[in-house]
Design an enzyme around this catalytic site. Structure first.
Site, PDB file in Angstrom:
ATOM      1  CD1 TRP A 223      -3.067   1.357   0.720  1.00 44.01           C
ATOM      2  CD2 TRP A 223      -1.555   2.467   1.942  1.00 44.01           C
ATOM      3  NE1 TRP A 223      -3.576   2.612   0.980  1.00 44.01           N
ATOM      4  CE2 TRP A 223      -2.673   3.310   1.726  1.00 44.01           C
ATOM      5  CE3 TRP A 223      -0.475   2.950   2.679  1.00 44.01           C
ATOM      6  CZ2 TRP A 223      -2.743   4.604   2.227  1.00 44.01           C
ATOM      7  CZ3 TRP A 223      -0.528   4.253   3.179  1.00 44.01           C
ATOM      8  CH2 TRP A 223      -1.662   5.066   2.959  1.00 44.01           C
ATOM      9  CB  ALA A 242      -4.728  -3.011   0.452  1.00 46.14           C
ATOM     10  CG  ASP A 243      -6.941   3.601   0.013  1.00 46.61           C
ATOM     11  OD1 ASP A 243      -5.973   4.168   0.517  1.00 46.61           O
ATOM     12  OD2 ASP A 243      -8.087   4.102  -0.038  1.00 46.61           O
ATOM     13  CB  ILE A 244     -10.002   1.655   4.217  1.00 46.78           C
ATOM     14  CG1 ILE A 244      -9.150   0.605   4.952  1.00 46.78           C
ATOM     15  CG2 ILE A 244     -11.421   1.657   4.773  1.00 46.78           C
ATOM     16  CD1 ILE A 244      -9.648  -0.808   4.797  1.00 46.78           C
TER      17      ILE A 244
END
Length: 288
Positions: A223, A242-244
């Site tokens: 990330w 994977a970034d929220i």
């Protein structure tokens, strides 16, 4: 003082740029005056340049001003790179209007991918922001810069890696850094300071090579490596799954009951290549 006027091909929505930059309390800007002050280190010396919008979205024009005539060309080149003035957003708009993100791209049309002002500050910011909500992440970054950085003409510069390399971990934990994050920030700065991690060479590598090089460093995962590629180097085809924030934006846009899986994100993003970085930016904008 020198002043240079630059005209671009539209659309280029500088007010959207300022809106996004205004979330970072370290950056000095004036939304009413439509201007931002850019801190750059050139030939080991700090300079501040002012970028002021004097045009429109469809016919963008800017005044760039600085004090030292000798570094004028170098400064203009760097500012052009940071604000991505040599890339036509017409290409982006026409591409995404044919995709499942057409609504978002219509709403935020003309928003460019603006880079962090230098690679070291981008890396530090990415490490600090790991696994934090955006508000507290910016709070920590502000504490880091105002505690160890310096000001020129009331504009903050990030500290040099050599200075952070000399810190004790407690000096960061006292600012509410976790012990592990303090270690990541200081230990990575030591690698940059001693030349083990050469940030200047990263732009000569492919995306995969950059990620492979960076994840060797304790505290840097995929990330953070992708964040540097996107926000530091401006590579156009990055998609940090994977970034929220990206997951939440996709969930909202496609009206999903829960956050998408990696496989689902691959399916939704099939037609976004080769401009995944812009999809990422516009998805962030859709929930900011």
């Amino acid at each position: 003082m020198w002043v240079e006027t630059v005209s671009l091909e539209g659309p280029y929505h500088f007010d959207h740029v300022l809106d996004r930059l205004s979330m970072d309390p370290v950056i000095s800007l004036d939304i009413v005056e439509r201007s931002v002050k850019v801190p750059l280190v050139i030939n080991h010396n700090p300079y501040v340049f002012t970028i002021k919008a004097i045009g429109t979205i469809e016919e963008p024009r800017f005044e760039i001003s600085g004090h030292d005539e000798k570094i004028r060309i170098r400064a203009l080149t760097e500012i052009n790179r940071i604000f991505q003035w040599d890339f036509s957003l017409k290409t982006i708009i026409s591409h995404f209007l044919e995709t499942n993100l057409s609504q978002i791209f219509s709403m935020h049309a003309g928003t460019p991918l603006v880079l962090e002002f230098d690679l070291y500050s981008c890396l530090m910011k990415s490490i600090i922001h790991q696994q934090l909500n955006l508000k507290f992440a910016h709070t920590l970054t502000n504490r880091f810069v105002t505690s160890f950085g310096y000001q020129v003409d009331d504009v903050w510069f990030y500290p040099l890696p050599e200075e952070i390399a000399q810190l004790d971990y407690e000096q960061l934990t006292n600012l509410q850094f976790s012990k592990r994050k303090a270690e990541y920030v200081i230990d990575t700065s030591r690698l940059v300071a001693n030349g083990t991690l050469n940030l200047k060479k990263l732009d000569m590598l492919s995306d995969d090579e950059v990620v492979k090089e960076l994840v060797k460093v304790r505290g840097i995962g995929p990330w953070t490596a992708q964040s540097l590629l996107l926000s530091g180097l401006g590579h156009p085809n990055l998609f940090p799954k994977a970034d929220i924030g990206i997951q939440k934006a996709i969930q909202k846009h496609f009206k999903l009951e829960k956050k998408p899986t990696s496989e689902e994100m691959d399916i939704y993003s099939e037609k976004w290549t080769p401009y995944l970085s812009y999809a990422t930016l516009y998805l962030w904008r859709s929930i900011e």
